[in-house]
Design an enzyme around this catalytic site. Structure first.
Site, short mmCIF file in Angstrom:
data_model
loop_
_atom_site.label_atom_id
_atom_site.label_comp_id
_atom_site.label_asym_id
_atom_site.label_seq_id
_atom_site.Cartn_x
_atom_site.Cartn_y
_atom_site.Cartn_z
N ASP A 27 -16.18 13.10 40.89
CA ASP A 27 -16.28 11.93 41.76
C ASP A 27 -17.71 11.39 41.73
OD1 ASP A 27 -15.35 10.02 43.47
OD2 ASP A 27 -15.24 11.31 45.23
N ASN A 29 -18.61 8.42 39.89
CA ASN A 29 -18.93 7.60 38.71
C ASN A 29 -19.35 6.19 39.13
OD1 ASN A 29 -18.08 9.71 37.15
ND2 ASN A 29 -16.19 8.75 36.44
N GLY A 30 -18.60 5.61 40.08
CA GLY A 30 -18.89 4.24 40.53
C GLY A 30 -20.26 4.15 41.18
N ARG A 31 -20.56 5.12 42.05
CA ARG A 31 -21.87 5.11 42.72
C ARG A 31 -23.01 5.36 41.74
NH1 ARG A 31 -19.81 9.09 47.18
NH2 ARG A 31 -18.00 8.99 45.82
N SER A 72 -5.92 9.91 39.61
CA SER A 72 -4.91 10.34 40.59
C SER A 72 -3.76 9.35 40.66
CB SER A 72 -5.56 10.48 41.98
OG SER A 72 -5.87 9.21 42.51
N ASN A 75 -4.97 6.32 42.17
CA ASN A 75 -5.96 5.48 41.47
C ASN A 75 -5.36 4.23 40.83
OD1 ASN A 75 -8.03 8.31 40.44
ND2 ASN A 75 -8.32 6.92 42.17
N TRP A 76 -4.01 4.15 40.72
CA TRP A 76 -3.38 2.92 40.19
C TRP A 76 -3.64 1.74 41.12
CZ3 TRP A 76 -1.76 3.25 35.32
CH2 TRP A 76 -1.29 4.47 34.84
N ARG A 78 -6.40 0.79 42.26
CA ARG A 78 -7.70 0.15 42.00
C ARG A 78 -7.47 -1.18 41.28
NH1 ARG A 78 -12.36 4.63 40.93
NH2 ARG A 78 -11.66 6.10 42.51
N SER A 203 -8.25 15.08 48.32
CA SER A 203 -7.68 13.87 47.70
C SER A 203 -6.42 14.18 46.87
CB SER A 203 -8.73 13.16 46.83
OG SER A 203 -9.82 12.76 47.61
C1 IPE Z 1 -10.26 11.54 43.52
O1 IPE Z 1 -11.31 10.63 43.56
C2 IPE Z 1 -9.46 11.33 42.27
C3 IPE Z 1 -10.14 11.69 41.03
C4 IPE Z 1 -11.30 12.24 40.93
C5 IPE Z 1 -9.40 11.41 39.83
P1 IPE Z 1 -11.21 9.26 44.39
O2 IPE Z 1 -12.58 8.70 44.40
O3 IPE Z 1 -10.13 8.42 43.88
O4 IPE Z 1 -10.79 9.83 45.82
P2 IPE Z 1 -10.96 9.25 47.28
O5 IPE Z 1 -10.19 7.98 47.35
O6 IPE Z 1 -12.42 9.04 47.51
O7 IPE Z 1 -10.40 10.33 48.17
C1 IPE Z 2 -14.45 9.22 39.91
O1 IPE Z 2 -15.41 8.28 40.24
C2 IPE Z 2 -13.56 8.76 38.78
C3 IPE Z 2 -12.19 8.40 39.18
C4 IPE Z 2 -11.65 8.63 40.34
C5 IPE Z 2 -11.36 7.74 38.18
P1 IPE Z 2 -15.13 7.11 41.27
O2 IPE Z 2 -14.68 5.92 40.50
O3 IPE Z 2 -14.23 7.54 42.35
O4 IPE Z 2 -16.59 6.84 41.82
P2 IPE Z 2 -17.01 6.44 43.30
O5 IPE Z 2 -16.37 7.43 44.22
O6 IPE Z 2 -16.52 5.06 43.52
O7 IPE Z 2 -18.50 6.53 43.28
MG MG Z 3 -14.49 8.27 44.22
#
Ligand code: IPE
Ligand code: IPE
Ligand code: MG
Length: 249
Positions: A27, A29-31, A72, A75-76, A78, A203
């Site tokens: 978790d 990656n986005g940040r 997950s 995650n669809w 998003r 999660s």
């Molecule tokens: C959990 O991360 C799913 C994966 C790492 C694949 P998310 O970033 O989607 O989870 P939440 O929404 O913060 O709980």
């Molecule tokens: C984890 O990073 C990767 C996936 C869940 C696909 P995130 O995309 O959830 O990154 P944050 O939580 O927004 O930083």
């Molecule tokens: Mg995340």
């Protein structure tokens, strides 16, 4: 956080208290990307590199099973653009994973629901599973389109079908039978679960299998999770006094 008493990478195997199976929630990656003023997809690409490096480090440290939560069932939801980018990364990643798994004697498996992926991705996953099935050094499990509740529902359905067909009776449904009806059939439960980026929740990850797992949470964002961070997580595990029902492991 536990104080690091020893360096697990500098000990011989007899002294190490090494988890047999580590399950990662990658978790942050986005940040990671946001902090650098980059698009989120760059964070995902960097995250995929970190997964590969973690696989090498885990193999070096003698870990036998590694599971990574890459995508997950939730995650669809998003934005389409991000889901599309993640699918492209997955496409490239599976090809690359097959190459390195063959070289490093790693068996690769997928858990989750395959049919929602496009045909080329399904074919690539099947090919990867088939070509690596006899590899022995480590088992590497990709949790994609994975959700613990979805997995349990699918498992219950398959059990219900067997009862309906008269193949088993309700009394045959034991904890072992349920475990054997999940995607993780035959895979030992995780000893250690690691989640990066400071979030302290499951999660929907391996909710049946983590009944007795030790949890390690770190603020480090996934793309920054390197061998040193892995060693810290294993050292934390080594410092725990594992108990099952009040009885020492
Ligand atoms: C959990 O991360 C799913 C994966 C790492 C694949 P998310 O970033 O989607 O989870 P939440 O929404 O913060 O709980
Ligand atoms: C984890 O990073 C990767 C996936 C869940 C696909 P995130 O995309 O959830 O990154 P944050 O939580 O927004 O930083
Ligand atoms: Mg995340």
């Amino acid at each position: 956080m536990a104080f690091c008493l020893y360096r697990v990478d500098r000990m011989d195997n007899t002294e190490k208290k090494i988890p047999n199976h580590i399950a990662f929630i990658l978790d942050g990656n986005g940040r990671w990307a946001k902090k650098r003023g980059l698009p989120r997809n760059m964070g995902h690409a960097e995250g995929a590199k970190a997964v590969e490096n973690m696989m090498y480090s885990a193999a070096d440290l003698g870990i036998k099973y590694v599971t990574v939560y890459g995508f997950s069932t939730e995650n669809w939801k998003r934005p389409d653009e991000e889901v599309g980018a993640l699918m492209n990364i997955l496409r490239r990643y599976i090809k690359r994973l097959l190459k390195v798994a063959l070289k490093k004697d790693v068996r690769c498996l997928m858990i989750g629901e395959k049919s929602r992926f496009s045909k080329d991705i399904i074919d690539a996953i099947n090919d990867m599973e088939e070509k690596t099935k006899d590899n022995k050094t480590m088992t590497f499990i990709l949790a994609i389109n994975y959700g613990g509740r979805d997995e349990i529902v699918r498992g219950i359905r398959s059990i219900a079908e067997k009862v309906k067909a008269g193949e088993i009776s309700p009394e045959d449904i034991t904890e072992e039978y349920v475990s054997g009806s999940l995607d993780t059939a035959g895979i030992p439960d995780p000893d250690l679960m690691v989640r990066t980026s400071g979030e302290c929740r499951l999660s929907n990850y391996l909710i049946w299998q983590c009944a007795y797992t030790e949890f390690y949470f770190t603020d480090v964002l996934w793309p920054d999770f390197d061998k040193n961070e892995l060693i810290k997580a294993i050292e934390y595990y080594g410092s725990r006094d594992r108990r099952f029902g009040g009885v020492k492991a």
